[in-house]
Design a protein around this motif. Structure first.
Motif, PDB file in Angstrom:
ATOM      1  N   PRO A   1      -1.961  -5.173   4.680  1.00 20.52           N
ATOM      2  CA  PRO A   1      -0.658  -5.566   5.238  1.00 20.52           C
ATOM      3  C   PRO A   1       0.445  -4.532   5.017  1.00 20.52           C
ATOM      4  O   PRO A   1       1.246  -4.274   5.926  1.00 20.52           O
ATOM      5  CB  PRO A   1      -0.326  -6.880   4.528  1.00 20.52           C
ATOM      6  CG  PRO A   1      -1.263  -7.003   3.398  1.00 20.52           C
ATOM      7  CD  PRO A   1      -2.443  -6.145   3.669  1.00 20.52           C
ATOM      8  N   CYS A   2       0.471  -3.927   3.818  1.00 23.88           N
ATOM      9  CA  CYS A   2       1.593  -3.025   3.519  1.00 23.88           C
ATOM     10  C   CYS A   2       1.464  -1.700   4.277  1.00 23.88           C
ATOM     11  O   CYS A   2       2.436  -1.234   4.873  1.00 23.88           O
ATOM     12  CB  CYS A   2       1.689  -2.774   2.011  1.00 23.88           C
ATOM     13  SG  CYS A   2       2.132  -4.261   1.096  1.00 23.88           S
TER      14      CYS A   2
ATOM     15  N   SER B   1      -0.342  -1.113   6.963  1.00 30.87           N
ATOM     16  CA  SER B   1      -0.295  -1.344   8.418  1.00 30.87           C
ATOM     17  C   SER B   1       1.150  -1.483   8.873  1.00 30.87           C
ATOM     18  O   SER B   1       1.559  -0.913   9.894  1.00 30.87           O
ATOM     19  CB  SER B   1      -1.078  -2.602   8.810  1.00 30.87           C
ATOM     20  OG  SER B   1      -2.406  -2.505   8.391  1.00 30.87           O
ATOM     21  N   ALA B   2       1.922  -2.259   8.113  1.00 29.70           N
ATOM     22  CA  ALA B   2       3.330  -2.448   8.464  1.00 29.70           C
ATOM     23  C   ALA B   2       4.075  -1.118   8.389  1.00 29.70           C
ATOM     24  O   ALA B   2       4.873  -0.777   9.275  1.00 29.70           O
ATOM     25  CB  ALA B   2       3.969  -3.468   7.521  1.00 29.70           C
ATOM     26  N   TRP B   3       3.789  -0.343   7.360  1.00 29.99           N
ATOM     27  CA  TRP B   3       4.472   0.944   7.178  1.00 29.99           C
ATOM     28  C   TRP B   3       4.170   1.903   8.340  1.00 29.99           C
ATOM     29  O   TRP B   3       5.072   2.491   8.948  1.00 29.99           O
ATOM     30  CB  TRP B   3       4.036   1.600   5.851  1.00 29.99           C
ATOM     31  CG  TRP B   3       4.644   2.949   5.661  1.00 29.99           C
ATOM     32  CD1 TRP B   3       4.138   4.149   6.103  1.00 29.99           C
ATOM     33  CD2 TRP B   3       5.900   3.249   5.050  1.00 29.99           C
ATOM     34  NE1 TRP B   3       4.996   5.176   5.789  1.00 29.99           N
ATOM     35  CE2 TRP B   3       6.078   4.644   5.144  1.00 29.99           C
ATOM     36  CE3 TRP B   3       6.874   2.474   4.430  1.00 29.99           C
ATOM     37  CZ2 TRP B   3       7.215   5.279   4.631  1.00 29.99           C
ATOM     38  CZ3 TRP B   3       7.995   3.104   3.926  1.00 29.99           C
ATOM     39  CH2 TRP B   3       8.156   4.490   4.028  1.00 29.99           C
TER      40      TRP B   3
ATOM     41  N   VAL C   1       9.875  -8.828  15.299  1.00 28.48           N
ATOM     42  CA  VAL C   1       8.575  -8.901  14.627  1.00 28.48           C
ATOM     43  C   VAL C   1       7.955 -10.267  14.916  1.00 28.48           C
ATOM     44  O   VAL C   1       8.580 -11.301  14.637  1.00 28.48           O
ATOM     45  CB  VAL C   1       8.728  -8.723  13.099  1.00 28.48           C
ATOM     46  CG1 VAL C   1       7.353  -8.775  12.412  1.00 28.48           C
ATOM     47  CG2 VAL C   1       9.436  -7.404  12.764  1.00 28.48           C
TER      48      VAL C   1
ATOM     49  N   VAL D   1       0.998  -9.285   7.516  1.00 33.34           N
ATOM     50  CA  VAL D   1       1.507  -8.024   8.081  1.00 33.34           C
ATOM     51  C   VAL D   1       2.937  -8.220   8.586  1.00 33.34           C
ATOM     52  O   VAL D   1       3.815  -7.388   8.342  1.00 33.34           O
ATOM     53  CB  VAL D   1       0.602  -7.512   9.228  1.00 33.34           C
ATOM     54  CG1 VAL D   1       1.140  -6.201   9.778  1.00 33.34           C
ATOM     55  CG2 VAL D   1      -0.837  -7.332   8.749  1.00 33.34           C
ATOM     56  N   GLY D   2       3.171  -9.345   9.264  1.00 31.52           N
ATOM     57  CA  GLY D   2       4.502  -9.592   9.828  1.00 31.52           C
ATOM     58  C   GLY D   2       5.571  -9.698   8.752  1.00 31.52           C
ATOM     59  O   GLY D   2       6.670  -9.147   8.900  1.00 31.52           O
TER      60      GLY D   2
ATOM     61  N   THR E   1       6.280  -6.337   7.429  1.00 28.80           N
ATOM     62  CA  THR E   1       6.986  -5.541   8.444  1.00 28.80           C
ATOM     63  C   THR E   1       8.477  -5.854   8.420  1.00 28.80           C
ATOM     64  O   THR E   1       9.321  -4.948   8.465  1.00 28.80           O
ATOM     65  CB  THR E   1       6.409  -5.809   9.854  1.00 28.80           C
ATOM     66  OG1 THR E   1       5.013  -5.540   9.832  1.00 28.80           O
ATOM     67  CG2 THR E   1       7.076  -4.938  10.903  1.00 28.80           C
TER      68      THR E   1
ATOM     69  N   ILE F   1       7.323  -5.123  16.981  1.00 27.72           N
ATOM     70  CA  ILE F   1       6.048  -4.998  16.280  1.00 27.72           C
ATOM     71  C   ILE F   1       5.356  -6.351  16.453  1.00 27.72           C
ATOM     72  O   ILE F   1       5.827  -7.369  15.917  1.00 27.72           O
ATOM     73  CB  ILE F   1       6.222  -4.683  14.771  1.00 27.72           C
ATOM     74  CG1 ILE F   1       7.170  -3.493  14.537  1.00 27.72           C
ATOM     75  CG2 ILE F   1       4.861  -4.463  14.115  1.00 27.72           C
ATOM     76  CD1 ILE F   1       6.632  -2.127  14.857  1.00 27.72           C
TER      77      ILE F   1
ATOM     78  N   THR G   1       2.183  -8.756  15.871  1.00 28.98           N
ATOM     79  CA  THR G   1       0.950  -8.954  15.098  1.00 28.98           C
ATOM     80  C   THR G   1       0.155 -10.143  15.628  1.00 28.98           C
ATOM     81  O   THR G   1      -0.882 -10.472  15.085  1.00 28.98           O
ATOM     82  CB  THR G   1       1.249  -9.195  13.594  1.00 28.98           C
ATOM     83  OG1 THR G   1       1.838 -10.480  13.422  1.00 28.98           O
ATOM     84  CG2 THR G   1       2.177  -8.132  13.029  1.00 28.98           C
TER      85      THR G   1
END
Ligand SMILES: NC(=O)c1ccc[n+]([C@@H]2O[C@H](COP(=O)([O-])OP(=O)(O)OC[C@H]3O[C@@H](n4cnc5c(N)ncnc54)[C@H](OP(=O)(O)O)[C@@H]3O)[C@@H](O)[C@H]2O)c1
Length: 306
Positions: A123-124, A126-128, A145, A152-153, A156, A200, A202
């Motif tokens: 999650p971290c 991917s969000a970055w 978002v 992930v959301g 984000t 973004i 997800t």
């Protein structure tokens, strides 16, 4: 040694005694303390993933634990593990002793729990990467978002705020809106106006065309996932006329960027600047954890403990 092993696609993993890993050059051995159960594990387990391990196999692409032997870390050091084919091309992390190529390991700071250390990477990072390397977020920008109640959301949203952007959760129903942390700026999908330069997404599925309506002409939309469905129907003339760039995120291809961002993200987690919910299940309940992450309304990441 105990492991959760899958014998047929989509069949509940069996808890079995398996031989200890044989070891070898370039391989580290780690005593697993926590191993994540994520959507990628579900895809591989279902047999629908592009690459299929040979059955029977031990799932699990991520974990955290303590080094038993390694040529790159000292015995007793705390590490996280991810990648190098774990849980896809070779047996994964849902076992008491994990053998992994040395380059799958990273140092886990003392202030980050094993559960969080096993769950943070997907999650971290991917969000970055979605925000910074694919979406090229700018300070002050409005960022929409979707799936902000998910792993992930939610990260984000937090990282967008940390980058100085105005992060807004797009919600699809009242139940979803009610599960966001207090103070989160939110907008119902039905009320979106084409005014945000960056989205973004997800959720994918039917949510994608709805969320795209919120993107300003000339804007960017990063597609991260398909938690809400694998098919989407897009109005192509509308997409072209509004000139929205629809950009995919593939973290398997961007593994190096994720690994490069990992230390800074771990530091943010350690300082409490990033929050990620984790729910633990004993290794014996791997099948229940696989079901749990597919349920609507579950909060955060599932983690198996040994
Ligand atoms: N592209 C990549 O490299 C990459 C990397 C990491 C993750 N992913 C993908 O990203 C997606 C999200 O991962 P995650 O770990 O954040 O999952 P998650 O924690 O399960 O969160 C899923 C989110 O989607 C929402 N959602 C699901 N179905 C929906 C629907 N029909 N309508 C509206 N919202 C819906 C959920 O809302 P509720 O809370 O209301 O259920 C939740 O907010 C997954 O598909 C995962 O495979 C892709």
């Amino acid at each position: 040694m105990k492991a959760a092993r899958v014998h047929a696609w989509g069949e509940a993993p069996r808890i079995e005694q398996v031989p200890d890993p044989a070891g070898g050059a370039g391989l580290s051995l780690v005593r697993m303390h926590a191993a994540t159960v994520g959507h990628i594990d579900r895809s591989v387990w279902s047999g629908s993933f592009l690459r299929r391990p040979t059955l029977p196999y031990v799932p699990g692409v991520e974990a955290a634990g303590v080094v038993v032997r390694s040529s790159v870390f000292q015995p007793g050091e705390r590490v996280w593990l991810r990648g190098a084919g774990l849980g896809i091309a070779r047996d994964g992390t849902w076992r008491e002793l994990v053998e992994a190529p040395d380059h799958a390991l990273g140092a886990l700071p003392s202030g980050v729990s094993f559960a969080l250390g096993s769950a943070f990477f997907s999650p971290c990072t991917s969000a970055w990467v979605a925000l910074h390397e694919v979406g090229h977020v700018h300070p002050g920008e409005r960022v929409l978002v979707t799936g902000a109640t998910g792993a992930v959301g939610s990260i984000t949203l937090q990282l967008a705020r940390a980058a100085g952007a105005q992060a807004v959760a797009v919600v699809f129903d009242d139940a979803q809106a009610g599960r966001l942390p207090p103070g989160t700026e939110r907008i119902p999908a039905s009320e979106l106006r084409a005014d945000a330069p960056l989205l973004i997404d997800t959720v994918g599925g039917a949510a994608l065309p709805l969320a795209l309506r919120g993107v300003a002409p000339g804007g960017r939309a990063v597609l991260v996932g398909y938690a809400g469905g694998t098919q989407a129907q897009l109005d192509l003339p509308e997409l072209l006329q509004r000139d929205v760039a629809l950009l995919p995120l593939n973290m398997l291809r961007r593994e190096a960027a994720g690994r490069a961002a990992a230390p800074r993200l771990l530091q943010m987690l350690e300082r409490g600047e990033l929050q990620l919910a984790v729910t633990t299940f004993p290794l014996e309940e791997a099948a229940r954890a696989l079901e749990w992450i597919a349920m609507r309304g579950h909060a955060g990441r599932a983690v198996l403990t040994a």
